[in-house]
Design a protein around this motif. Sequence first.
Motif, PDB file in Angstrom:
ATOM      1  N   SER A  25     -46.082  -8.128   8.445  1.00 56.88           N
ATOM      2  CA  SER A  25     -45.855  -7.910  10.261  1.00 56.88           C
ATOM      3  C   SER A  25     -45.652  -6.389  10.518  1.00 56.88           C
ATOM      4  CB  SER A  25     -44.500  -8.801  10.292  1.00 56.88           C
ATOM      5  OG  SER A  25     -44.216  -9.004  11.720  1.00 56.88           O
ATOM      6  N   ALA A  26     -44.915  -5.576   9.429  1.00 58.06           N
ATOM      7  CA  ALA A  26     -44.564  -4.349   9.772  1.00 58.06           C
ATOM      8  C   ALA A  26     -45.936  -3.406   9.975  1.00 58.06           C
ATOM      9  CB  ALA A  26     -43.843  -3.713   8.972  1.00 58.06           C
ATOM     10  N   LEU A  27     -46.769  -3.647   9.197  1.00 58.79           N
ATOM     11  CA  LEU A  27     -48.099  -3.014   9.009  1.00 58.79           C
ATOM     12  C   LEU A  27     -49.001  -3.291  10.181  1.00 58.79           C
ATOM     13  CD1 LEU A  27     -48.851  -3.043   5.265  1.00 58.79           C
ATOM     14  CD2 LEU A  27     -48.342  -1.166   6.604  1.00 58.79           C
ATOM     15  N   LEU A  28     -48.839  -4.469  10.567  1.00 60.51           N
ATOM     16  CA  LEU A  28     -49.715  -5.201  11.742  1.00 60.51           C
ATOM     17  C   LEU A  28     -49.204  -4.317  13.036  1.00 60.51           C
ATOM     18  CD1 LEU A  28     -52.204  -6.900  12.893  1.00 60.51           C
ATOM     19  CD2 LEU A  28     -50.495  -8.802  13.043  1.00 60.51           C
ATOM     20  N   ASN A  29     -47.895  -4.641  13.166  1.00 56.81           N
ATOM     21  CA  ASN A  29     -47.390  -3.781  14.472  1.00 56.81           C
ATOM     22  C   ASN A  29     -47.730  -2.252  14.338  1.00 56.81           C
ATOM     23  OD1 ASN A  29     -45.403  -5.369  16.368  1.00 56.81           O
ATOM     24  ND2 ASN A  29     -45.086  -6.249  14.302  1.00 56.81           N
ATOM     25  N   ALA A  30     -47.703  -1.741  13.266  1.00 57.02           N
ATOM     26  CA  ALA A  30     -47.966  -0.407  13.314  1.00 57.02           C
ATOM     27  C   ALA A  30     -49.362  -0.062  13.781  1.00 57.02           C
ATOM     28  CB  ALA A  30     -47.815   0.346  11.956  1.00 57.02           C
ATOM     29  N   SER A  31     -50.375  -0.887  13.139  1.00 56.30           N
ATOM     30  CA  SER A  31     -51.605  -0.736  13.381  1.00 56.30           C
ATOM     31  C   SER A  31     -52.160  -1.114  14.736  1.00 56.30           C
ATOM     32  CB  SER A  31     -52.641  -1.758  12.544  1.00 56.30           C
ATOM     33  OG  SER A  31     -53.953  -1.962  12.731  1.00 56.30           O
ATOM     34  N   LEU A  32     -51.609  -1.952  15.345  1.00 59.12           N
ATOM     35  CA  LEU A  32     -51.712  -2.235  16.819  1.00 59.12           C
ATOM     36  C   LEU A  32     -51.156  -1.370  17.769  1.00 59.12           C
ATOM     37  CD1 LEU A  32     -51.349  -6.051  16.687  1.00 59.12           C
ATOM     38  CD2 LEU A  32     -53.369  -5.133  16.779  1.00 59.12           C
ATOM     39  N   ALA A  33     -50.116  -0.655  17.506  1.00 61.66           N
ATOM     40  CA  ALA A  33     -49.468   0.306  18.407  1.00 61.66           C
ATOM     41  C   ALA A  33     -50.013   1.593  18.076  1.00 61.66           C
ATOM     42  CB  ALA A  33     -47.953   0.543  17.698  1.00 61.66           C
ATOM     43  N   LYS A  34     -50.604   1.689  17.038  1.00 63.40           N
ATOM     44  CA  LYS A  34     -51.780   2.947  17.132  1.00 63.40           C
ATOM     45  C   LYS A  34     -52.827   2.853  17.686  1.00 63.40           C
ATOM     46  CE  LYS A  34     -53.773   6.193  13.701  1.00 63.40           C
ATOM     47  NZ  LYS A  34     -54.040   6.374  12.437  1.00 63.40           N
ATOM     48  N   ARG A  35     -53.572   1.634  17.521  1.00 66.76           N
ATOM     49  CA  ARG A  35     -54.832   1.450  18.258  1.00 66.76           C
ATOM     50  C   ARG A  35     -54.539   1.408  19.886  1.00 66.76           C
ATOM     51  NH1 ARG A  35     -57.074  -4.637  18.498  1.00 66.76           N
ATOM     52  NH2 ARG A  35     -56.798  -4.708  16.192  1.00 66.76           N
ATOM     53  N   LEU A  36     -53.509   0.951  20.363  1.00 66.42           N
ATOM     54  CA  LEU A  36     -53.197   0.899  21.804  1.00 66.42           C
ATOM     55  C   LEU A  36     -52.450   2.130  22.385  1.00 66.42           C
ATOM     56  CD1 LEU A  36     -52.327  -2.842  22.464  1.00 66.42           C
ATOM     57  CD2 LEU A  36     -54.341  -1.737  22.630  1.00 66.42           C
ATOM     58  N   GLY A  37     -52.271   3.051  21.492  1.00 70.89           N
ATOM     59  CA  GLY A  37     -51.477   4.416  21.942  1.00 70.89           C
ATOM     60  C   GLY A  37     -50.127   3.995  22.284  1.00 70.89           C
ATOM     61  N   GLY A  38     -49.654   3.203  21.587  1.00 70.71           N
ATOM     62  CA  GLY A  38     -48.350   2.622  21.881  1.00 70.71           C
ATOM     63  C   GLY A  38     -47.094   3.182  21.018  1.00 70.71           C
ATOM     64  N   ARG A  39     -45.885   2.781  21.484  1.00 70.05           N
ATOM     65  CA  ARG A  39     -44.858   3.234  20.535  1.00 70.05           C
ATOM     66  C   ARG A  39     -44.261   2.145  19.520  1.00 70.05           C
ATOM     67  NH1 ARG A  39     -40.223   3.392  24.516  1.00 70.05           N
ATOM     68  NH2 ARG A  39     -39.046   4.476  22.706  1.00 70.05           N
ATOM     69  N   LEU A  40     -43.937   2.552  18.706  1.00 72.66           N
ATOM     70  CA  LEU A  40     -43.293   1.470  17.624  1.00 72.66           C
ATOM     71  C   LEU A  40     -42.063   1.714  17.085  1.00 72.66           C
ATOM     72  CD1 LEU A  40     -43.920  -0.495  15.383  1.00 72.66           C
ATOM     73  CD2 LEU A  40     -44.789   1.181  13.942  1.00 72.66           C
ATOM     74  N   LEU A  41     -41.069   0.738  17.543  1.00 75.22           N
ATOM     75  CA  LEU A  41     -39.653   0.693  17.361  1.00 75.22           C
ATOM     76  C   LEU A  41     -39.066  -0.256  16.016  1.00 75.22           C
ATOM     77  CD1 LEU A  41     -38.571  -0.348  21.055  1.00 75.22           C
ATOM     78  CD2 LEU A  41     -39.120   1.974  19.957  1.00 75.22           C
ATOM     79  N   LEU A  42     -38.115   0.095  15.550  1.00 74.29           N
ATOM     80  CA  LEU A  42     -37.340  -0.610  14.243  1.00 74.29           C
ATOM     81  C   LEU A  42     -36.069  -1.287  15.209  1.00 74.29           C
ATOM     82  CD1 LEU A  42     -37.130  -1.240  11.523  1.00 74.29           C
ATOM     83  CD2 LEU A  42     -36.141   0.753  10.881  1.00 74.29           C
ATOM     84  N   ARG A  43     -35.825  -2.169  14.925  1.00 75.16           N
ATOM     85  CA  ARG A  43     -34.747  -2.945  15.320  1.00 75.16           C
ATOM     86  C   ARG A  43     -34.046  -3.757  13.986  1.00 75.16           C
ATOM     87  NH1 ARG A  43     -35.535  -7.457  19.112  1.00 75.16           N
ATOM     88  NH2 ARG A  43     -36.214  -5.797  20.697  1.00 75.16           N
ATOM     89  N   ILE A  44     -32.727  -3.454  13.857  1.00 78.78           N
ATOM     90  CA  ILE A  44     -32.059  -4.095  12.718  1.00 78.78           C
ATOM     91  C   ILE A  44     -31.277  -5.039  13.434  1.00 78.78           C
ATOM     92  CG2 ILE A  44     -30.243  -3.704  10.773  1.00 78.78           C
ATOM     93  CD1 ILE A  44     -32.949  -2.153  10.387  1.00 78.78           C
ATOM     94  N   GLU A  45     -31.889  -6.600  13.018  1.00 77.28           N
ATOM     95  CA  GLU A  45     -31.169  -7.613  13.636  1.00 77.28           C
ATOM     96  C   GLU A  45     -30.301  -7.873  12.763  1.00 77.28           C
ATOM     97  OE1 GLU A  45     -34.409 -10.470  15.010  1.00 77.28           O
ATOM     98  OE2 GLU A  45     -34.555  -8.941  16.715  1.00 77.28           O
ATOM     99  N   ASP A  46     -29.089  -7.685  12.809  1.00 75.91           N
ATOM    100  CA  ASP A  46     -27.857  -7.809  12.008  1.00 75.91           C
ATOM    101  C   ASP A  46     -26.467  -8.472  12.626  1.00 75.91           C
ATOM    102  OD1 ASP A  46     -27.116  -5.708  13.502  1.00 75.91           O
ATOM    103  OD2 ASP A  46     -26.286  -4.459  12.137  1.00 75.91           O
ATOM    104  N   ILE A  47     -26.805  -9.629  13.493  1.00 73.74           N
ATOM    105  CA  ILE A  47     -25.810 -10.393  14.121  1.00 73.74           C
ATOM    106  C   ILE A  47     -25.123 -11.160  12.992  1.00 73.74           C
ATOM    107  CG2 ILE A  47     -26.515 -10.208  16.423  1.00 73.74           C
ATOM    108  CD1 ILE A  47     -27.570 -12.956  16.221  1.00 73.74           C
ATOM    109  N   ASP A  48     -25.856 -11.500  11.889  1.00 77.96           N
ATOM    110  CA  ASP A  48     -25.314 -12.617  10.905  1.00 77.96           C
ATOM    111  C   ASP A  48     -24.348 -11.491  10.187  1.00 77.96           C
ATOM    112  OD1 ASP A  48     -24.734 -14.367   8.970  1.00 77.96           O
ATOM    113  OD2 ASP A  48     -26.822 -14.935   8.574  1.00 77.96           O
ATOM    114  N   ILE A  49     -23.280 -11.370  10.471  1.00 78.17           N
ATOM    115  CA  ILE A  49     -22.345 -10.557   9.926  1.00 78.17           C
ATOM    116  C   ILE A  49     -21.826 -11.091   8.451  1.00 78.17           C
ATOM    117  CG2 ILE A  49     -21.417  -9.666  11.914  1.00 78.17           C
ATOM    118  CD1 ILE A  49     -18.908 -11.427  11.934  1.00 78.17           C
ATOM    119  N   GLY A  50     -21.965 -12.389   8.328  1.00 78.74           N
ATOM    120  CA  GLY A  50     -21.631 -12.708   6.966  1.00 78.74           C
ATOM    121  C   GLY A  50     -22.695 -12.562   5.759  1.00 78.74           C
TER     122      GLY A  50
END
Length: 296
Positions: A25-50
Amino acid sequence: MAEPQPVFRFAPSPNGYLHLGHAASALLNASLAKRLGGRLLLRIEDIDIGRSRPEFEAAIVEDLAWLGLRFDEPARRQSEHMAEYAAALQELGRRGLTYPCFCTRGEIAARVAEAEAPGRSWPRDPDGAPMGVCPCAGLSLADRQGRIRAGEPHATRLAMAAALEAAGDAPLGWTEWDPASDGGRHVEADPARWGDVVIGRKDVPASYHLAVTHDDALQGVTHVVRGADLREATHIHVLLQRLRGLPTPVYHHHGLVLDADGRKLSKSIRSTALRSLRAEGVTPGEIRRRLGALIA
């Protein structure tokens, strides 16, 4: 006027180590962002505090760097934005679109078991959770407020019938994007298949559904590229976007990496972690070759 720059994101949860499915998933997002001249963000989804751990987040960052991926800084951590999610939840509540659910998992399981004892099957949502078993929607306002004031733990459910009415008569759905052709098809949303879904957990004022739609809009995400196992969740996401006046990105739900038994890779079944493959001497190039068409 120029088209807005595409924005992609990779959004792992730090409740375990990344595996090959995450890498795809990460590599595909990076590839598509590069192809379209887009930005790539990292989000840490850590609402599961337990279950979220700092060591898992550190390992995520290390694994992604090892794969050669670079993201716009800084990464967004959901645990730092609970007040935003609480405000969104309260706004939906003021409009009569939510209600508190005081049921425990044990109570729900017991009700379902009793109903299924004669051999009947109880209706379930796409995640397999039983629907329509919570009686809390029928509580009076006074009862709800009294139990909340008493400190009784409760989740928050979306009142689906009221939410669909509030969404209006305009068609509800999303564009399922095909990166290979850069085309897309319209998918009609059917949120009712989820019933009165939980959008606020007992321990935090958000669920995955609420937090992810809030963050995608706030961060200007235009292309959501994620696994096919999350396609069903999109039915809820486009409803929340409509209710809150948020934009709907285009979506691409990519194929999953499966193990030898045909199961999707998962932290819960202890699928081989990237860090373990690294320790065995596997290189980023070999990872890319293993994933092949999934990341093309």
